[in-house]
Motif scaffolding. Structure first.
Motif, short mmCIF file in Angstrom:
data_model
loop_
_atom_site.label_atom_id
_atom_site.label_comp_id
_atom_site.label_asym_id
_atom_site.label_seq_id
_atom_site.Cartn_x
_atom_site.Cartn_y
_atom_site.Cartn_z
N THR A 51 45.30 42.51 34.84
CA THR A 51 44.08 41.23 35.04
C THR A 51 44.16 40.73 36.10
OG1 THR A 51 45.28 39.65 33.94
CG2 THR A 51 44.39 41.35 32.47
N SER A 52 43.00 39.97 36.49
CA SER A 52 43.13 39.41 37.85
C SER A 52 42.11 38.09 37.60
CB SER A 52 42.56 40.27 38.85
OG SER A 52 42.61 39.62 40.01
N ALA A 53 42.31 37.20 38.45
CA ALA A 53 41.30 35.98 38.57
C ALA A 53 41.11 35.94 40.05
CB ALA A 53 41.72 34.79 37.92
N GLU A 54 39.69 36.05 40.40
CA GLU A 54 39.64 36.32 41.84
C GLU A 54 38.54 35.14 42.18
OE1 GLU A 54 39.33 40.95 42.96
OE2 GLU A 54 38.86 40.67 41.07
N ILE A 55 37.36 35.50 42.15
CA ILE A 55 36.26 34.18 42.52
C ILE A 55 36.20 33.41 41.11
CG2 ILE A 55 34.38 33.78 43.40
CD1 ILE A 55 36.29 35.18 45.49
N ILE A 56 35.98 32.23 41.44
CA ILE A 56 35.88 31.18 40.33
C ILE A 56 34.82 30.10 40.61
CG2 ILE A 56 37.55 29.77 41.16
CD1 ILE A 56 38.62 29.46 38.09
N ALA A 57 34.10 29.76 39.78
CA ALA A 57 33.03 28.91 39.40
C ALA A 57 33.11 27.80 38.19
CB ALA A 57 31.61 29.55 39.48
N ALA A 58 32.30 26.78 38.36
CA ALA A 58 32.27 25.82 37.27
C ALA A 58 30.85 25.68 36.91
CB ALA A 58 33.03 24.57 37.57
N THR A 59 30.80 25.19 35.76
CA THR A 59 29.09 24.64 35.12
C THR A 59 28.84 23.44 35.67
OG1 THR A 59 30.51 23.96 33.15
CG2 THR A 59 29.15 26.24 33.03
N ALA A 60 28.06 23.05 35.67
CA ALA A 60 27.53 21.79 36.26
C ALA A 60 28.12 20.54 35.72
CB ALA A 60 25.95 21.37 36.22
N ASP A 61 28.44 20.74 34.61
CA ASP A 61 29.23 19.56 33.79
C ASP A 61 30.67 19.57 34.21
OD1 ASP A 61 30.18 21.59 32.19
OD2 ASP A 61 29.18 20.57 30.38
N GLY A 62 31.16 20.62 34.73
CA GLY A 62 32.64 20.81 35.00
C GLY A 62 33.50 21.02 33.82
N MET A 63 32.99 21.50 32.75
CA MET A 63 33.68 21.63 31.46
C MET A 63 34.17 23.44 31.38
SD MET A 63 34.08 18.83 30.22
CE MET A 63 33.59 17.07 30.61
N THR A 64 33.53 24.21 31.93
CA THR A 64 33.82 25.62 31.81
C THR A 64 33.85 26.37 33.07
OG1 THR A 64 32.22 25.54 29.86
CG2 THR A 64 32.74 27.56 30.68
N LEU A 65 34.88 27.04 33.16
CA LEU A 65 35.19 27.76 34.40
C LEU A 65 34.60 29.25 34.13
CD1 LEU A 65 38.55 26.63 35.36
CD2 LEU A 65 36.46 25.99 36.39
N VAL A 66 34.26 29.96 34.94
CA VAL A 66 34.01 31.48 35.08
C VAL A 66 34.49 31.97 36.20
CG1 VAL A 66 32.11 33.26 34.93
CG2 VAL A 66 31.76 30.79 33.64
#
Length: 718
Positions: A51-66
């Motif tokens: 598995t891997s975690a490469e590029i990451i972003a967050a929702t506007a409220d900062g509560m969820t990472l994708v």
């Protein structure tokens, strides 16, 4: 059973536990949690898959990472409502390889690579509903996407279509058709891409290097709607205006480097130089509407080991040169195995303003560190912190409204999987690094600390292991400073020449200013199982090989520490030899007066899986203290300090029935390792106890090779 447990007390100065005890008003980032990517797998899935975690972003409220997980072909989601306790939200399967992600509204805007070959690249831009995982829209991109950025007002997305080259063809160089390009596509108020607005922006004919074949690598958008694009292989930067026209473009340029290591020879020698090293930037981020920062990882011909701030007209505002790499050298994070390539390889960049302080975060892919810079003056950035970022950090997202920084780490190793790590910006002292050579008279590179012994006046002596086989060294560590400081590096010599073929795993004082060093043998590599007597000047005065009776039953997992008790040297053997009963290993004894060898048996804990062994021994008062550990990471069961009373150390002759000593478990190290905020590391290998009982423990960072490079160095009390 031949062991018993005594009461434990808490650590005296575990840095991670005291991070908020700093001077009032001092603000620092400290790691508060890590999230293993396998946690997002559904019940019953094969968690041994990559598995891997490469590029990451967050929702506007900062509560969820994708984050993008390329090996699994999914988007991973993490709930960070409580950032100190991130929770899995599961994976979203895609129809190809996710290469980048941004977030607009409730949608994850994902670039998905579906290329059949290098010569037939394809991909699409998908809008994925973050809550339920459904695909709401898909736009064909006409090529292989590599980076996605979302405009600050959410009005459009920019996508770098790399159409990457085949590194096995044409000496791995550009140009190779088809050429890459830039895409802009409008976004609706709901965050959906409007495919009818898709605009293809050609970037051919701009670069001096292979102008016919631009390979856009990374994009970012400023508040004016201007897009900056890095053409890594072409060593070129392009700024595209809000109307889609090229505003400016220029070569990323080159630098001269002095005081670097360019040879992978098992030693840290920062005496080389290179001229005209092209930057070949990877990630790029705007600082403001006029300046952007690049991470100069390099690819074909370059990699300047640093980072740069450009004005959008092409003027170089700041160049880090070797300063970033040297800072990593001082904290033991220099990747010697990449010396012949690009050193610490800065790959990722993030920018944000925390409070009133604009910051740049520079991620070292191979050093597994993020540098935190204050760029209040973009012409003179100030390095404020170095954070342990996990193995192979690929992407970052800053959440200043929540005082959080998040790193996505694409690499795991034999133990830990890939992780996402969270750092909090709060009042208190920095918890990392815990050991540094900063402030020494000369630059001291170090790593793979594998054994320690306490001297006087707060001085600890430590050795490195065979990772630096061409440079066996005894380090002097001043523990009265915070963080502890390596102040000297004594190179070991044999007949006046640098010593080789040693795997130092333990060290003891000889009482006359010199040392005894235990070397773990590796016969297939010509490394002898032995004790070496080393003078105060570093010269090997005598080598004491293991006796024939031991060599007849030896295994490569041998000497892991040495302690002097009276006239006897006691050597901790890591694991069973051929003649040992299950879950018992030897403590070897060598009498300095008679030259006789003997041994006792030490009872190890039984391993549920993997193995358990010894990794250190040191003498204090009427006991010898040992580190007993398994080879596990976050699923560790055994990381402990034990002790054996000296009156039990009556060795029997080699080859005879050995007495079994009774051990006491005096300290469980696992809670301390968990308190560091990352995953539990496996190699606790150093133990030093001063006359007053002050005890220091350290971990071996494996020379930053397939490792996070983290060295923990802390005190415990029992």
């Amino acid at each position: 059973m031949h062991f018993r447990t005594i009461c434990l007390t808490s650590a005296l100065a575990l840095s991670a536990a005291t991070a908020h005890a700093g001077a009032h008003g001092e603000m620092n980032f400290n790691r508060i949690a890590s999230f293993a990517t396998v946690s997002n797998m559904a019940e019953g899935e094969d968690t041994s898959r990559e598995t891997s975690a490469e590029i990451i972003a967050a929702t506007a409220d900062g509560m969820t990472l994708v984050y993008t997980d390329s090996p699994l072909g999914v988007l991973g989601r993490i709930d960070i409502t409580d950032p100190a306790n991130p929770q899995p939200l599961g994976n979203i399967a895609l129809g190809g390889e996710p290469t980048a992600v941004g977030i607009a509204g409730g949608m994850a805007i994902v670039g998905v690579n579906t290329s059949a070959s290098y010569t037939d690249p394809s991909g699409y831009l998908a809008a994925i509903n973050i809550d339920d995982g459904s695909e709401a829209e898909q736009c064909d991109l006409g090529g292989q996407p590599d980076s996605v950025a979302i405009a600050k007002d959410g009005s459009f997305a920019a996508v770098a279509i790399e159409n990457e080259r085949d590194e096995d063809l044409g000496d791995g160089r550009v140009g190779q058709m088809p050429a890459g390009f830039l895409v802009k596509v409008g976004l609706t108020a709901e965050g959906l891409p409007d495919c009818d607005t898709l605009q293809k922006i050609e970037l051919t004919g701009l670069a001096d290097v292979a102008p016919e074949d631009p390979e856009p690598e990374f994009v970012d958008i400023n508040a004016l709607g201007e897009v900056v694009v890095s053409l890594q292989e072409n060593n070129h930067m392009v700024v595209v205006g809000a109307d889609g026209s090229v505003m400016s473009h220029f070569s990323a340029g080159a630098v001269d480097l002095e005081g670097i290591d360019t040879t992978e020879e098992g030693a840290l020698t920062f005496t080389d130089s290179q001229s005209g090293v092209v930057r070949e930037p990877d990630a790029v981020k705007w600082l403001d509407d006029n300046h952007f920062a690049t991470a100069n990882e390099g690819d074909m011909d370059g990699g300047s080991r640093g980072w740069t701030i450009f004005h959008k007209d092409g003027t170089v505002v700041y160049e880090s040169g070797t300063s970033f790499e040297r800072a990593l050298i001082e904290i033991g994070h220099y990747p010697e195995e990449r010396s012949g390539n690009k050193g610490v390889e800065p790959e990722s960049i993030e920018t944000a303003t925390f409070g009133d302080t604009p910051m740049v975060f520079v991620g070292s892919e191979r050093g597994s560190v993020v540098g935190v810079y204050d760029v209040t003056d973009p012409t003179a950035p100030v390095l404020k912190q170095l954070l342990p970022s996990g193995i192979g950090p690929e992407g970052y997202v800053a959440l200043p409204e929540r005082n959080l920084l998040v790193s996505a780490n694409e690499v795991g190793d034999a133990g830990p999987n890939a992780h996402v790590m969270l750092f909090e910006y709060a009042e208190g002292a920095a918890s990392y690094p815990q050991l540094t050579s900063a402030g020494a008279d000369e630059l001291i590179g170090w790593g793979a600390i594998s054994g320690m012994v306490a001297g006087e006046n707060g001085i600890v002596y430590a050795v490195n292991d065979s990772f630096y086989g061409m440079q066996p060294t005894i380090f002097t560590i001043d523990t009265t400073q915070s963080p502890a400081r390596i102040t000297d590096a004594l190179r070991i010599t044999r007949e006046g020449a640098p010593a080789q073929l040693m795997d130092m795993e333990g060290i003891a004082l000889d009482g006359d200013g010199g040392f005894y060093v235990a070397s773990e043998g590796r016969l297939d590599r010509g490394i002898l199982h032995a004790i070496h007597h080393v003078s105060a000047e570093g010269e090997i005065e005598e080598t004491i090989p293991f006796p024939k009776g031991i060599m007849a039953v030896e295994r490569r997992w041998a000497a892991e520490g040495v302690a002097k008790v009276g006239d006897t040297l006691w050597v901790a053997i890591q694991r069973e030899f051929d003649d040992d009963p299950e879950n018992h290993t030897k403590l070897l004894a060598y009498n300095l007066e008679s030259g006789e060898w003997g041994a006792v048996h030490y009872p190890k804990e039984a391993a549920e899986s993997g193995w358990v062994g010894l990794s250190e021994i040191t003498a204090h008062d009427d006991h010898v203290y040992l580190i007993e550990r398994d080879n596990k990471f976050s699923d560790a069961q055994v990381k402990q300090i034990t002790r054996v009373s000296v009156d039990q150390l009556t060795p029997a002759p080699i080859g005879s029935e050995l007495p079994v000593v009774e051990k006491e478990v005096v300290y469980d190290l696992i809670p301390d390792l968990k308190a560091q905020g990352g995953y539990v590391v496996d190699k606790v290998e150093g133990l030093a106890i001063f006359e007053d009982g002050t005890t220091w423990v350290s971990t071996d960072n494996d020379g930053v090779d397939d490792s996070s490079g983290e060295t923990f160095f802390w005190t415990v009390q029992f």
